[in-house]
Design a protein around this motif. Structure first.
Motif, PDB file in Angstrom:
ATOM      1  N   ARG A 132       0.815  -1.205   0.038  1.00  0.00           N
ATOM      2  CA  ARG A 132       0.097   0.050  -0.011  1.00  0.00           C
ATOM      3  C   ARG A 132       0.920   1.062   0.029  1.00  0.00           C
ATOM      4  O   ARG A 132       0.605   2.219  -0.887  1.00  0.00           O
ATOM      5  N   GLN A 133       1.973   1.327   0.742  1.00  0.00           N
ATOM      6  CA  GLN A 133       2.882   2.456   0.516  1.00  0.00           C
ATOM      7  C   GLN A 133       3.614   2.479  -0.592  1.00  0.00           C
ATOM      8  O   GLN A 133       3.545   3.836  -0.853  1.00  0.00           O
ATOM      9  N   TYR A 134       3.997   1.429  -1.104  1.00  0.00           N
ATOM     10  CA  TYR A 134       4.533   1.356  -2.359  1.00  0.00           C
ATOM     11  C   TYR A 134       3.764   2.100  -3.376  1.00  0.00           C
ATOM     12  O   TYR A 134       4.193   3.084  -4.446  1.00  0.00           O
ATOM     13  N   LYS A 135       2.451   1.824  -3.630  1.00  0.00           N
ATOM     14  CA  LYS A 135       1.564   2.439  -4.563  1.00  0.00           C
ATOM     15  C   LYS A 135       1.052   3.631  -4.128  1.00  0.00           C
ATOM     16  O   LYS A 135       1.004   4.595  -5.037  1.00  0.00           O
ATOM     17  N   GLU A 136       0.876   4.272  -2.950  1.00  0.00           N
ATOM     18  CA  GLU A 136       0.055   5.489  -2.421  1.00  0.00           C
ATOM     19  C   GLU A 136       1.314   6.488  -2.120  1.00  0.00           C
ATOM     20  O   GLU A 136       0.976   7.683  -2.436  1.00  0.00           O
ATOM     21  N   ASP A 137       2.354   6.220  -1.800  1.00  0.00           N
ATOM     22  CA  ASP A 137       3.442   7.093  -1.506  1.00  0.00           C
ATOM     23  C   ASP A 137       4.723   6.527  -1.684  1.00  0.00           C
ATOM     24  O   ASP A 137       5.577   6.190  -0.835  1.00  0.00           O
ATOM     25  N   HIS A 138       5.148   6.407  -2.908  1.00  0.00           N
ATOM     26  CA  HIS A 138       6.153   5.759  -3.401  1.00  0.00           C
ATOM     27  C   HIS A 138       7.640   6.262  -2.969  1.00  0.00           C
ATOM     28  O   HIS A 138       8.504   5.520  -2.611  1.00  0.00           O
ATOM     29  N   GLU A 139       7.593   7.600  -2.807  1.00  0.00           N
ATOM     30  CA  GLU A 139       8.951   8.159  -2.515  1.00  0.00           C
ATOM     31  C   GLU A 139       8.927   7.820  -0.953  1.00  0.00           C
ATOM     32  O   GLU A 139      10.212   7.435  -0.503  1.00  0.00           O
ATOM     33  N   LEU A 140       8.110   7.766  -0.020  1.00  0.00           N
ATOM     34  CA  LEU A 140       8.138   7.431   1.339  1.00  0.00           C
ATOM     35  C   LEU A 140       8.602   5.922   1.361  1.00  0.00           C
ATOM     36  O   LEU A 140       9.349   5.527   2.258  1.00  0.00           O
ATOM     37  N   PHE A 141       8.062   5.256   0.314  1.00  0.00           N
ATOM     38  CA  PHE A 141       8.384   3.615   0.237  1.00  0.00           C
ATOM     39  C   PHE A 141       9.774   3.352   0.163  1.00  0.00           C
ATOM     40  O   PHE A 141      10.645   2.814   0.769  1.00  0.00           O
ATOM     41  N   VAL A 142      10.205   4.284  -0.743  1.00  0.00           N
ATOM     42  CA  VAL A 142      11.742   4.336  -1.070  1.00  0.00           C
ATOM     43  C   VAL A 142      12.709   4.599   0.160  1.00  0.00           C
ATOM     44  O   VAL A 142      13.613   3.864   0.365  1.00  0.00           O
ATOM     45  N   GLN A 143      12.219   5.743   0.787  1.00  0.00           N
ATOM     46  CA  GLN A 143      13.186   5.985   2.143  1.00  0.00           C
ATOM     47  C   GLN A 143      13.039   5.215   3.064  1.00  0.00           C
ATOM     48  O   GLN A 143      13.956   4.936   3.781  1.00  0.00           O
ATOM     49  N   THR A 144      11.824   4.595   3.289  1.00  0.00           N
ATOM     50  CA  THR A 144      11.661   3.588   4.391  1.00  0.00           C
ATOM     51  C   THR A 144      12.469   2.097   3.963  1.00  0.00           C
ATOM     52  O   THR A 144      13.283   1.813   4.892  1.00  0.00           O
ATOM     53  N   ALA A 145      12.517   2.011   2.792  1.00  0.00           N
ATOM     54  CA  ALA A 145      13.310   0.601   2.292  1.00  0.00           C
ATOM     55  C   ALA A 145      14.677   1.058   2.514  1.00  0.00           C
ATOM     56  O   ALA A 145      15.464   0.001   2.976  1.00  0.00           O
ATOM     57  N   LYS A 146      15.319   2.231   2.126  1.00  0.00           N
ATOM     58  CA  LYS A 146      16.619   2.506   2.223  1.00  0.00           C
ATOM     59  C   LYS A 146      17.106   2.311   3.611  1.00  0.00           C
ATOM     60  O   LYS A 146      18.108   1.976   4.063  1.00  0.00           O
ATOM     61  N   HIS A 147      16.075   3.083   4.560  1.00  0.00           N
ATOM     62  CA  HIS A 147      16.403   3.036   6.051  1.00  0.00           C
ATOM     63  C   HIS A 147      16.393   1.480   6.500  1.00  0.00           C
ATOM     64  O   HIS A 147      17.429   1.321   7.426  1.00  0.00           O
ATOM     65  N   TRP A 148      15.621   0.556   5.941  1.00  0.00           N
ATOM     66  CA  TRP A 148      15.675  -0.495   6.641  1.00  0.00           C
ATOM     67  C   TRP A 148      17.102  -1.336   6.250  1.00  0.00           C
ATOM     68  O   TRP A 148      17.728  -2.134   6.936  1.00  0.00           O
ATOM     69  N   THR A 149      17.426  -0.944   4.890  1.00  0.00           N
ATOM     70  CA  THR A 149      18.775  -1.392   4.370  1.00  0.00           C
ATOM     71  C   THR A 149      19.713  -1.080   5.113  1.00  0.00           C
ATOM     72  O   THR A 149      20.667  -1.822   5.419  1.00  0.00           O
ATOM     73  N   LEU A 150      19.808   0.138   5.503  1.00  0.00           N
ATOM     74  CA  LEU A 150      20.793   0.638   6.175  1.00  0.00           C
ATOM     75  C   LEU A 150      20.943   0.011   7.650  1.00  0.00           C
ATOM     76  O   LEU A 150      22.023  -0.594   7.982  1.00  0.00           O
ATOM     77  N   VAL A 151      19.877  -0.138   8.369  1.00  0.00           N
ATOM     78  CA  VAL A 151      20.060  -0.740   9.479  1.00  0.00           C
ATOM     79  C   VAL A 151      20.317  -2.162   9.608  1.00  0.00           C
ATOM     80  O   VAL A 151      21.055  -2.574  10.263  1.00  0.00           O
ATOM     81  N   TYR A 152      19.569  -3.108   8.720  1.00  0.00           N
ATOM     82  CA  TYR A 152      19.786  -4.279   8.905  1.00  0.00           C
ATOM     83  C   TYR A 152      20.822  -5.079   7.934  1.00  0.00           C
ATOM     84  O   TYR A 152      21.148  -6.071   8.139  1.00  0.00           O
ATOM     85  N   ALA A 153      21.045  -4.509   6.751  1.00  0.00           N
ATOM     86  CA  ALA A 153      21.764  -5.043   5.572  1.00  0.00           C
ATOM     87  C   ALA A 153      23.171  -4.455   5.178  1.00  0.00           C
ATOM     88  O   ALA A 153      23.761  -4.968   4.368  1.00  0.00           O
ATOM     89  N   ARG A 154      23.522  -3.176   5.811  1.00  0.00           N
ATOM     90  CA  ARG A 154      24.703  -2.547   5.188  1.00  0.00           C
ATOM     91  C   ARG A 154      25.760  -2.802   6.394  1.00  0.00           C
ATOM     92  O   ARG A 154      25.243  -2.862   7.773  1.00  0.00           O
TER      93      ARG A 154
END
Length: 204
Positions: A132-154
């Motif tokens: 839902r976030q991906y479709k309704e507020d894609h820019e926020l989705f991108v920022q959230t996915a980046k944040h999760w990547t930073l915290v858990y995968a980088r």
């Protein structure tokens, strides 16, 4: 049947090491506990996506009926993606279900998962909140996915350079108010579009 599976897996492991993706560390497979039926797969986040720079670990379990039935896979590394559960790491990918063919390999599945990170399918989601976030507020989705990547995968060395100060401040505030841990705060905020009031309400 299990013997067929282990013979096939041994061949696949030898093949993976020869391919360019392994040399470039784009994908890799590690045996767990000396068993040829249990592995940790690793995929690098694709360039020009919110997952770039991340290394994502997957649990891979090979059924005794392999290769006639697909491997069971889930993400161990937490990730924010419409087709992967942010809670369990379960994956929505047709070749891991009814579109599996015996000619496929663990390597082809890992490459398909890497492609899925680059091209999500929000109309066939595993995680409806993320979709839902991906479709309704894609820019926020991108920022959230980046944040999760930073915290858990980088790697830790990247964290300061890539951190989102606004998200960090909201997580700290929610933890202070609700007495929850960092991950619980991150999930509540991510699921409520980083609206602190709504995230607080969701935790009551």
């Amino acid at each position: 049947m299990a013997n067929i599976a282990t013979q096939r897996i041994q061949r696949e492991l030898n093949e993976v090491a020869k391919f360019d993706e392994a040399q470039k560390k784009a994908i890799s497979i590690e045996i767990v506990n000396g068993s040829l039926l249990e592995f940790i797969g690793k995929i690098a986040g694709p360039p020009d996506t919110p997952y770039e720079g991340g290394i994502f670990n997957l649990e891979i379990k090979i059924p005794p009926s392999y290769p006639f039935n697909p491997p069971k896979m889930r993400f161990i590394t937490k990730i924010w993606h419409p087709n992967i559960s942010s809670v369990t790491g379960a994956i929505c990918l047709d070749i891991l279900k009814d579109q599996w063919a015996a000619a496929m390999t663990i390597r082809t599945v890992l490459l398909s998962l890497q492609a899925l990170l680059a091209a999500a399918e929000p109309d066939d989601p595993q995680d409806a909140v993320v979709a839902r976030q991906y479709k309704e507020d894609h820019e926020l989705f991108v920022q959230t996915a980046k944040h999760w990547t930073l915290v858990y995968a980088r790697p830790d060395s990247d964290k300061e350079k890539w951190s989102n100060l606004d998200f960090d401040a909201k997580i700290a505030k929610l933890r202070e108010v609700m007495g929850c841990d960092e991950h619980q705060a991150r999930v509540a905020l991510s699921s409520n579009n980083w609206d602190l009031d709504r995230a607080t309400q969701s935790m009551l």
